[in-house]
Write an enzyme that holds these catalytic residues in place. Structure first.
Site, PDB file in Angstrom:
ATOM      1  N   GLY A   3      67.234 127.568   7.685  1.00  0.00           N
ATOM      2  CA  GLY A   3      68.447 126.821   7.990  1.00  0.00           C
ATOM      3  C   GLY A   3      68.126 125.662   8.909  1.00  0.00           C
ATOM      4  O   GLY A   3      67.066 125.625   9.538  1.00  0.00           O
ATOM      5  N   CYS A  59      61.558 131.485   8.161  1.00  0.00           N
ATOM      6  CA  CYS A  59      61.781 130.295   8.988  1.00  0.00           C
ATOM      7  C   CYS A  59      62.887 130.554  10.028  1.00  0.00           C
ATOM      8  O   CYS A  59      62.674 131.304  10.980  1.00  0.00           O
ATOM      9  CB  CYS A  59      62.090 129.100   8.096  1.00  0.00           C
ATOM     10  SG  CYS A  59      61.837 127.504   8.919  1.00  0.00           S
ATOM     11  N   TYR A  60      64.073 129.974   9.862  1.00  0.00           N
ATOM     12  CA  TYR A  60      65.166 130.238  10.806  1.00  0.00           C
ATOM     13  C   TYR A  60      65.456 131.732  10.883  1.00  0.00           C
ATOM     14  O   TYR A  60      65.766 132.270  11.951  1.00  0.00           O
ATOM     15  CB  TYR A  60      66.427 129.486  10.388  1.00  0.00           C
ATOM     16  CG  TYR A  60      67.607 129.689  11.320  1.00  0.00           C
ATOM     17  CD1 TYR A  60      67.743 128.921  12.467  1.00  0.00           C
ATOM     18  CD2 TYR A  60      68.567 130.657  11.038  1.00  0.00           C
ATOM     19  CE1 TYR A  60      68.820 129.117  13.335  1.00  0.00           C
ATOM     20  CE2 TYR A  60      69.648 130.852  11.901  1.00  0.00           C
ATOM     21  CZ  TYR A  60      69.776 130.086  13.037  1.00  0.00           C
ATOM     22  OH  TYR A  60      70.833 130.277  13.900  1.00  0.00           O
ATOM     23  N   HIS A 102      57.985 128.890   4.151  1.00  0.00           N
ATOM     24  CA  HIS A 102      58.907 129.077   3.024  1.00  0.00           C
ATOM     25  C   HIS A 102      58.135 129.590   1.805  1.00  0.00           C
ATOM     26  O   HIS A 102      57.560 128.793   1.054  1.00  0.00           O
ATOM     27  CB  HIS A 102      59.605 127.761   2.680  1.00  0.00           C
ATOM     28  CG  HIS A 102      60.587 127.309   3.708  1.00  0.00           C
ATOM     29  ND1 HIS A 102      61.893 127.751   3.725  1.00  0.00           N
ATOM     30  CD2 HIS A 102      60.451 126.479   4.771  1.00  0.00           C
ATOM     31  CE1 HIS A 102      62.529 127.202   4.750  1.00  0.00           C
ATOM     32  NE2 HIS A 102      61.680 126.434   5.399  1.00  0.00           N
ATOM     33  N   GLU A 160      59.386 130.706  -0.852  1.00  0.00           N
ATOM     34  CA  GLU A 160      60.158 130.499  -2.078  1.00  0.00           C
ATOM     35  C   GLU A 160      59.818 129.200  -2.796  1.00  0.00           C
ATOM     36  O   GLU A 160      60.114 129.054  -3.990  1.00  0.00           O
ATOM     37  CB  GLU A 160      61.662 130.539  -1.772  1.00  0.00           C
ATOM     38  CG  GLU A 160      62.208 129.346  -0.995  1.00  0.00           C
ATOM     39  CD  GLU A 160      62.109 129.494   0.517  1.00  0.00           C
ATOM     40  OE1 GLU A 160      62.858 128.796   1.225  1.00  0.00           O
ATOM     41  OE2 GLU A 160      61.282 130.305   0.973  1.00  0.00           O
ATOM     42  N   ASP A 171      73.848 126.344 -22.120  1.00  0.00           N
ATOM     43  CA  ASP A 171      74.708 127.078 -21.185  1.00  0.00           C
ATOM     44  C   ASP A 171      76.029 127.490 -21.825  1.00  0.00           C
ATOM     45  O   ASP A 171      76.411 128.665 -21.803  1.00  0.00           O
ATOM     46  CB  ASP A 171      74.968 126.233 -19.934  1.00  0.00           C
ATOM     47  CG  ASP A 171      73.700 125.836 -19.216  1.00  0.00           C
ATOM     48  OD1 ASP A 171      72.700 126.568 -19.336  1.00  0.00           O
ATOM     49  OD2 ASP A 171      73.688 124.786 -18.547  1.00  0.00           O
ATOM     50  N   LYS A 207      68.608 128.731 -15.029  1.00  0.00           N
ATOM     51  CA  LYS A 207      68.423 128.226 -16.390  1.00  0.00           C
ATOM     52  C   LYS A 207      67.468 129.095 -17.198  1.00  0.00           C
ATOM     53  O   LYS A 207      67.723 129.388 -18.380  1.00  0.00           O
ATOM     54  CB  LYS A 207      67.923 126.781 -16.351  1.00  0.00           C
ATOM     55  CG  LYS A 207      67.671 126.155 -17.717  1.00  0.00           C
ATOM     56  CD  LYS A 207      68.971 125.898 -18.464  1.00  0.00           C
ATOM     57  CE  LYS A 207      69.688 124.688 -17.883  1.00  0.00           C
ATOM     58  NZ  LYS A 207      70.869 124.323 -18.685  1.00  0.00           N
TER      59      LYS A 207
END
Length: 530
Positions: free
Chosen positions: A54, A81-82, A165, A167, A223, A383
């Site tokens: 964040g 992180c945060y 991070h 991710e 979609d 997706k």
């Protein structure tokens, strides 16, 4: 219900990537704003918690705090992180401003073998604070040049934290760290699969819709097609599909879509020609947010109008054929192919901690008052998950791997005012670009490019053609490689292909005398220009 993980979002723009990496491990997860009521989060029955990064400092006034239920649950926790700094402060450690901030690629040195960090060395940092004293019971698991505690863990309580991070793609092997946490530390079963997604979606749709009629908004894209196929599997002939030709589609697209849907969809298809209405509504508009809201409003009103027509038609049929009484009502539900990136970028109400990037016509662009309730079976799917579900449902590969196309259509690729002349110019340039990429084998499944399109800029440039001065518009080409469309790299298209595309556009499309290529990734840019 599959075993699950709760991710608490503290305002990170990459929180959705954490969710995607967890899903890649075939573990279901949901993303909640950090201040979501405890009963809402705990209703998921999570096997563990992940705390996102964040923008705030833990010491700043009004900074997000750690909800008490996280530690009280006794479940495993991973702070990123945060999230790491928040755990440190909450558990009695110390966090301070770093003399040297760490932003970008960094090297870490693991300090203990056999932990979540095995195999990691290069990571992505983004922080200005650092841990100066760990809470009691924690061990330092890694360090970096600027962070003496780049990762830490309390093995007894199964609480772990990293300053980087995992991710993002810039942390090679980061997905293994997250997978290790959710599978080995939390004990989740890898049971989030396309088959389980379909089974759960069908149950939810049936519970929401009941015996009511449903109108599905289809565009021919993956979609909306997968959403309609899911709803059809759930409620069968209660659904009718409506395709709106907005006049904002690519060259030959309307005819192709109608042919594909009528040949492949197991539901009734209604085609609405509304090009003049959309162009009239967009006349004089140049602001992209205004365009998106206008298109969203127009879509909904047309669907409502068609819903009333269908209701009147069904009632007339019921009067002569009583056996059809169940379908003799106006549709009360509207199916949309909203997917998770749409929700994130629009900062929908259930993403209150994230900043709005742009309004998607089917999220932030919706009118406040609507006659039909929304059915969005893909709202929290990425997706690649949507495509996997489509393949499992048996949709044709050409449809499943169709490249994304924005709901507002060419109105957000025709920068500036949208006019019939500019739209035609853009269509021709776009068709040339797609044709050449396809011919070179550079577009589609397993190709160098996942999505490609042309953008017409409201900029004129001087040129020379046939020894005469020209002053015409500029066309930008955009091509990206991505599997989730939350992040994307610009495609390294060979220069000879770009040269051929540029030459054809300038020579074949009247009104364009300059072509440029966009070499910006996402982030910092979005894939679409508007």
């Amino acid at each position: 219900m599959p075993s699950s993980i709760a991710i608490l979002d503290f305002g990170s723009q990459t929180a959705q990537l954490i969710a995607r990496r967890v899903r890649q491990a075939h573990v279901y997860c949901e993303l909640f704003p950090w201040d979501t009521p405890a009963e809402t989060v705990l209703a998921l029955a999570p096997r563990g918690f992940i705390l996102s990064g964040g923008p705030a400092s833990v010491y700043a006034e009004g900074a997000p705090s750690l909800p008490p239920y996280v530690l009280e649950s006794g479940m495993p926790v991973l702070g990123l992180c945060y999230g790491m700094q928040l755990l440190t402060r909450t558990l009695g450690g110390e966090v301070a401003h770093a003399d040297r901030r760490e932003y970008g690629s960094a090297e870490i040195q693991p300090l203990i073998p056999g932990t979540l960090l095995d195999g990691l060395s290069t990571v992505w940092m983004s922080h200005g604070d650092r841990i100066t004293r760990m809470p009691e019971g924690f061990l330092a698991l890694a360090r970096s040049n600027n962070s003496p505690v780049a990762a830490m863990g309390d093995f007894a309580r199964k609480i772990f934290a990293v300053q980087f991070h995992p991710e993002v793609r810039h942390t090679p092997g980061g997905e293994k760290l997250l997978g290790h946490f959710v599978l080995d530390v939390c004990g989740c079963a890898p049971d989030w699969t396309p088959a389980s997604i379909i089974e759960e979606s069908v149950s939810r749709i049936q519970a929401q819709v009941g015996q009511e009629r449903v109108l599905a908004a289809v565009s021919g894209g993956v979609d909306s097609s997968v959403a309609a196929a899911l709803v059809h599997k759930a409620v069968g002939d209660q659904q009718v599909a409506v395709f709106v030709d907005t006049g904002l589609l690519r060259k030959g697209e309307a005819e192709q879509i109608v042919s594909t849907l009528r040949g492949r969809m197991g539901a009734e298809l209604v085609v609405v020609e509304a090009g003049r209405e959309f162009l009239a509504a967009l006349q004089g508009l140049t602001d992209p947010e205004h365009k998106r809201r206008v298109v969203g409003e127009k879509f909904i009103r047309i669907f409502e109008q068609e819903s009333r027509k269908l209701g009147a038609l069904s009632r007339a049929r019921t009067a002569t054929t009583p056996s059809r009484a169940r379908t003799g009502t106006t549709p009360k539900f509207l199916v949309q192919g909203t997917i998770y990136p749409d929700v994130v970028e629009s900062a929908a109400p259930d993403r209150s901690q994230a900043a709005r990037i742009k309004s998607h016509h089917n999220v932030g662009g919706l009118p406040e008052v609507m006659e039909m309730a929304l059915v969005e079976p893909l709202r929290y799917l990425f997706k690649d998950e949507v495509r996997a579900v489509g393949q499992t449902l048996g949709l044709p590969e050409a449809l499943v791997w169709r490249q994304p196309f924005p709901g507002p259509g060419l109105s957000v690729r025709c920068l500036g005012e949208v006019t019939p002349e500019r739209l035609q110019r853009l269509r021709e340039a776009d068709a040339i670009f797609i044709e050449e990429l396809s011919s070179a084998g550079l577009l589609g499944k397993d190709a160098l490019t996942s999505q490609a399109f042309a953008v017409l800029l409201p900029v004129h440039s001087v040129g020379v053609m046939g020894d005469e001065r020209t002053y015409q518009e500029v066309c930008a080409l955009r091509a990206v490689l991505s599997d989730d469309f939350m992040t994307a790299e610009w495609s390294r298209i060979p220069s000879d292909v770009l040269a051929k595309v540029s030459n054809r556009i300038v020579n074949e499309v009247h009104g364009i005398n300059r072509v440029v290529y966009d070499v910006t990734s996402k982030p910092p840019a979005t894939i679409e220009w508007e």
